[in-house]
Design an enzyme around this catalytic site. Structure first.
Site, PDB file in Angstrom:
ATOM      1  N   THR A 182      54.549  39.701  64.431  1.00  0.00           N
ATOM      2  CA  THR A 182      53.901  40.398  63.307  1.00  0.00           C
ATOM      3  C   THR A 182      53.686  39.355  62.212  1.00  0.00           C
ATOM      4  O   THR A 182      54.498  38.443  62.052  1.00  0.00           O
ATOM      5  CB  THR A 182      54.768  41.544  62.754  1.00  0.00           C
ATOM      6  OG1 THR A 182      55.981  40.999  62.277  1.00  0.00           O
ATOM      7  CG2 THR A 182      55.038  42.594  63.795  1.00  0.00           C
ATOM      8  N   TRP A 441      55.795  59.619  43.699  1.00  0.00           N
ATOM      9  CA  TRP A 441      55.022  58.628  44.432  1.00  0.00           C
ATOM     10  C   TRP A 441      53.541  58.657  44.089  1.00  0.00           C
ATOM     11  O   TRP A 441      52.940  59.722  43.970  1.00  0.00           O
ATOM     12  CB  TRP A 441      55.183  58.855  45.942  1.00  0.00           C
ATOM     13  CG  TRP A 441      56.553  58.508  46.424  1.00  0.00           C
ATOM     14  CD1 TRP A 441      57.670  58.356  45.662  1.00  0.00           C
ATOM     15  CD2 TRP A 441      56.947  58.270  47.767  1.00  0.00           C
ATOM     16  NE1 TRP A 441      58.729  58.046  46.452  1.00  0.00           N
ATOM     17  CE2 TRP A 441      58.333  57.985  47.738  1.00  0.00           C
ATOM     18  CE3 TRP A 441      56.270  58.264  48.989  1.00  0.00           C
ATOM     19  CZ2 TRP A 441      59.047  57.692  48.902  1.00  0.00           C
ATOM     20  CZ3 TRP A 441      56.986  57.979  50.139  1.00  0.00           C
ATOM     21  CH2 TRP A 441      58.353  57.689  50.099  1.00  0.00           C
TER      22      TRP A 441
HETATM   23  P1  ADP Z   1      51.802  43.105  59.702  1.00  0.00           P
HETATM   24  O1  ADP Z   1      52.872  44.158  59.744  1.00  0.00           O
HETATM   25  O2  ADP Z   1      52.304  41.752  59.808  1.00  0.00           O
HETATM   26  O3  ADP Z   1      50.736  43.332  58.678  1.00  0.00           O
HETATM   27  P2  ADP Z   1      50.275  44.336  61.810  1.00  0.00           P
HETATM   28  O4  ADP Z   1      48.985  43.748  62.034  1.00  0.00           O
HETATM   29  O5  ADP Z   1      51.081  44.736  62.960  1.00  0.00           O
HETATM   30  O6  ADP Z   1      51.044  43.260  61.078  1.00  0.00           O
HETATM   31  O7  ADP Z   1      50.071  45.513  60.788  1.00  0.00           O
HETATM   32  C1  ADP Z   1      50.361  46.832  61.045  1.00  0.00           C
HETATM   33  C2  ADP Z   1      50.227  47.614  59.788  1.00  0.00           C
HETATM   34  O8  ADP Z   1      48.905  47.535  59.269  1.00  0.00           O
HETATM   35  C3  ADP Z   1      50.461  49.088  59.960  1.00  0.00           C
HETATM   36  O9  ADP Z   1      51.835  49.408  59.969  1.00  0.00           O
HETATM   37  C4  ADP Z   1      49.739  49.659  58.747  1.00  0.00           C
HETATM   38  O10 ADP Z   1      50.534  49.578  57.594  1.00  0.00           O
HETATM   39  C5  ADP Z   1      48.582  48.725  58.585  1.00  0.00           C
HETATM   40  N1  ADP Z   1      47.377  49.333  59.187  1.00  0.00           N
HETATM   41  C6  ADP Z   1      46.893  49.168  60.419  1.00  0.00           C
HETATM   42  N2  ADP Z   1      45.764  49.888  60.597  1.00  0.00           N
HETATM   43  C7  ADP Z   1      45.534  50.535  59.438  1.00  0.00           C
HETATM   44  C8  ADP Z   1      44.520  51.452  58.982  1.00  0.00           C
HETATM   45  N3  ADP Z   1      43.507  51.815  59.745  1.00  0.00           N
HETATM   46  N4  ADP Z   1      44.638  51.914  57.724  1.00  0.00           N
HETATM   47  C9  ADP Z   1      45.654  51.551  56.923  1.00  0.00           C
HETATM   48  N5  ADP Z   1      46.618  50.694  57.294  1.00  0.00           N
HETATM   49  C10 ADP Z   1      46.571  50.188  58.534  1.00  0.00           C
END
Ligand code: ADP
Length: 550
Positions: A182, A441
């Site tokens: 990640t 929030w």
């Molecule tokens: P990192 O945690 O390092 O950013 P990831 O690429 O695995 O790496 O990110 C996942 C996170 O990205 C999700 O848990 C969420 O918070 C965010 N995310 C992914 N897709 C969306 C989306 N369509 N809308 C909002 N947030 C998103």
């Protein structure tokens, strides 16, 4: 018992080579445009597997890639896992100390590196004692080797063996096949391992209509990098479908993306919102023929409603908003409309399409509030928990994170969501990005999406800045269109937000910035802003910066 073989990636490659031998794989590369077919690709993949044998790379090895999206990188996507090894894609945009940590933690035996990224890899490799100890060989993705301190090093074309056939082994579906870390928006990178079976299941999960709806007739260009969660599984799934691949090559800019769509008649593409905002900006000044493009999957960060609308209204392109994480391989939800919703008025329909959507078939989720599971009423919110065949159940070598992030096979995503009565998930925020004013929030994501709908704003993000009385208050960071900004725009933004949000939600300050810092995966990097603006003084806090007691 039915089923004579395990669920592995090999049949996808076999099928594409046999059934779609002439379908094309096109790529921008460091040397120009390359064009090949599945039949030729299949032979190159065999040559790669033979080369790994010849180089003495063990079957159990982790093999790293430090590369952009191009055909040679795609060759490793089948060549490495189908011989039984683990493909570990490394994000070259991460800071050196993260790259070091990742390569050492994964103990990669061999690293493939792009010519344009050799210097970055060198800098990560030489920056610390004993860095890259496990790495026995570097292979530069080209036909020669630039001047480099990486050692021993060879070029990919010389590395490939001559033998164009390979006796692919029968593999156990539990066998590790892939690995990604990640990107670390939430601290030290954590490794996620994918098995043959999880990659097979994810491929089958995104193929159908309820997933990304990939067809043999599609021409698919993954703009999402192959170093970021396997380009959302597209290279494997497009092969499984028999579609045409288009890879945008090293550091593509909006002009490259527009040209490839036009020249290769791309029908489907995918990436994070910032890429598609950039393309829109480019299209304002430049002509490009997007008539072949049917769909863009946008995910990784929230796709603003204004972005979804603009592609549809100005270019007749449908945006599919999707959600996922490295831990979920990654695609886990997509905002498809249900039967009947197509005929809803545009605004009502878009309120569904802007959500993160419906969970993909095969997965299950629940949303945990402070007092257990929350009802699906679109208002109550809690943390999204998810499980299924392509959701990880642990991090690589991180027992402390495993303790906190998993419960009975459920992954606690850290995303705070609501679920509406039709089952559409909507992310309110990441748990740590939620702003708490007076104990209540405020969703930073909602505010930023609303601000980005303003015509004079190109990018916006909202963070909570520490406040003595209210704990935190929202402050917006805005990149304004050239020539605008200052008091009038700030007043405008507040008026726009005041239409939909209570006064205590409105940002107390709007800071104009040249650009918003981004993470290595192109998301807004709120960590940088939070550090920089920790002492930011806010004058304009309302008397009551929390909801009135009922
Ligand atoms: P990192 O945690 O390092 O950013 P990831 O690429 O695995 O790496 O990110 C996942 C996170 O990205 C999700 O848990 C969420 O918070 C965010 N995310 C992914 N897709 C969306 C989306 N369509 N809308 C909002 N947030 C998103």
């Amino acid at each position: 018992m039915v089923g004579t073989t395990d669920q592995t990636l090999r049949p996808f490659l076999w099928r594409a080579a046999k059934l779609y031998p002439d379908r094309e794989i096109v790529s921008r590369t460091h040397e120009g445009l390359s064009r090949t077919t599945y039949a030729a690709y299949d032979r190159r993949v065999a040559r790669l597997a033979n080369a790994l044998d010849d180089a003495g790379v063990s079957r159990d090895a982790r093999v790293g890639t430090f590369c952009w999206n191009h055909t040679r990188h795609f060759e490793t996507y089948f060549g490495v896992p189908c011989r039984g090894s683990q493909l570990h894609t490394i994000n070259p945009l991460l800071p050196d100390h993260h790259v070091q940590y990742i390569v050492e933690n994964a103990a990669d035996e061999l690293l493939f590196v792009d010519p344009s990224l050799v210097e970055s890899l060198e800098s990560a490799a030489t920056d610390a004692d004993g860095a890259f100890d496990a790495v026995e060989q570097f292979v530069v993705m080209g036909s020669d080797v630039p001047e480099t301190s990486l050692d021993p090093v060879t070029d990919y074309e010389s590395f490939l063996a001559d033998d164009e056939t390979y006796d692919w082994p029968d593999l156990d579906e539990e066998r590790p096949a892939g690995m990604c870390y990640t990107s670390g928006t939430t601290g030290k990178p954590k490794g996620v391992e994918y098995s043959q079976q999880t990659m097979w299941a994810h491929t089958m999960g995104i193929l159908p209509e309820a997933g990304l709806d990939l067809r043999a007739s599609d021409v698919v260009m993954p703009v999402v990098p192959m170093f970021h969660v396997m380009a959302w599984g597209l290279p494997h799934a497009v092969t499984a479908a028999g579609g045409k691949h288009v890879y945008p090559g090293p550091a593509p800019d909006p002009a490259d993306i527009a040209r490839l769509i036009e020249d290769e008649r791309v029908t489907f593409t995918a990436g994070v919102p910032t890429v598609w905002l950039g393309l829109l900006d480019y299209l304002e000044e430049n002509d490009a023929d997007l008539s072949s493009l049917e769909r863009i999957a946008i995910g990784g960060a929230a796709a603003p409603e204004s972005l979804i609308r603009e592609y549809e209204e100005s270019y007749d392109v449908q945006v599919l908003h999707a959600w996922g994480m490295t831990e979920t391989s990654p695609v886990a939800a997509a905002a498809h409309l249900k039967p009947g919703m197509e005929s809803w008025p545009a605004e009502k329909r878009d309120r569904k399409r802007v959500k993160q959507g419906l969970v993909l078939p095969g997965l299950e989720f629940k949303v945990m509030g402070e007092e257990g599971e929350i009802p699906w009423n679109g208002e109550d919110f809690g943390e999204l928990w998810i499980r299924g065949p392509w959701v990880t159940t642990e991090y690589f070598g991180r027992p402390e994170a495993n303790e906190t992030d998993f419960v009975d096979g459920w992954l606690k995503t850290g995303d705070v969501v609501t679920v509406d009565p039709e089952g559409y998930i909507q992310i309110v925020d990441r748990a740590k990005d939620v702003i708490k004013s007076g104990g209540e929030w405020i969703s930073s994501q909602e505010l930023e999406n609303a601000i980005m709908a303003h015509d004079d704003v190109t990018e916006a993000t909202v963070i909570g800045v520490p406040h003595e009385k209210w704990q935190e208050r929202p402050v917006a960071f805005v990149v304004a269109r050239e020539g605008v900004g200052g008091g009038p725009l700030m007043a405008d933004i507040r008026d726009l937000l005041a239409e939909d949000y209570p006064e205590w939600w409105l940002p107390d300050d709007v800071v104009y910035v040249e650009s918003i810092p981004k993470t290595a995966t192109g998301k807004f990097d709120k960590k940088v802003l939070r550090d920089e603006y920790a002492d930011h003084e806010i004058d304009d806090v309302p008397e009551e910066a929390a909801p009135e007691e009922e």
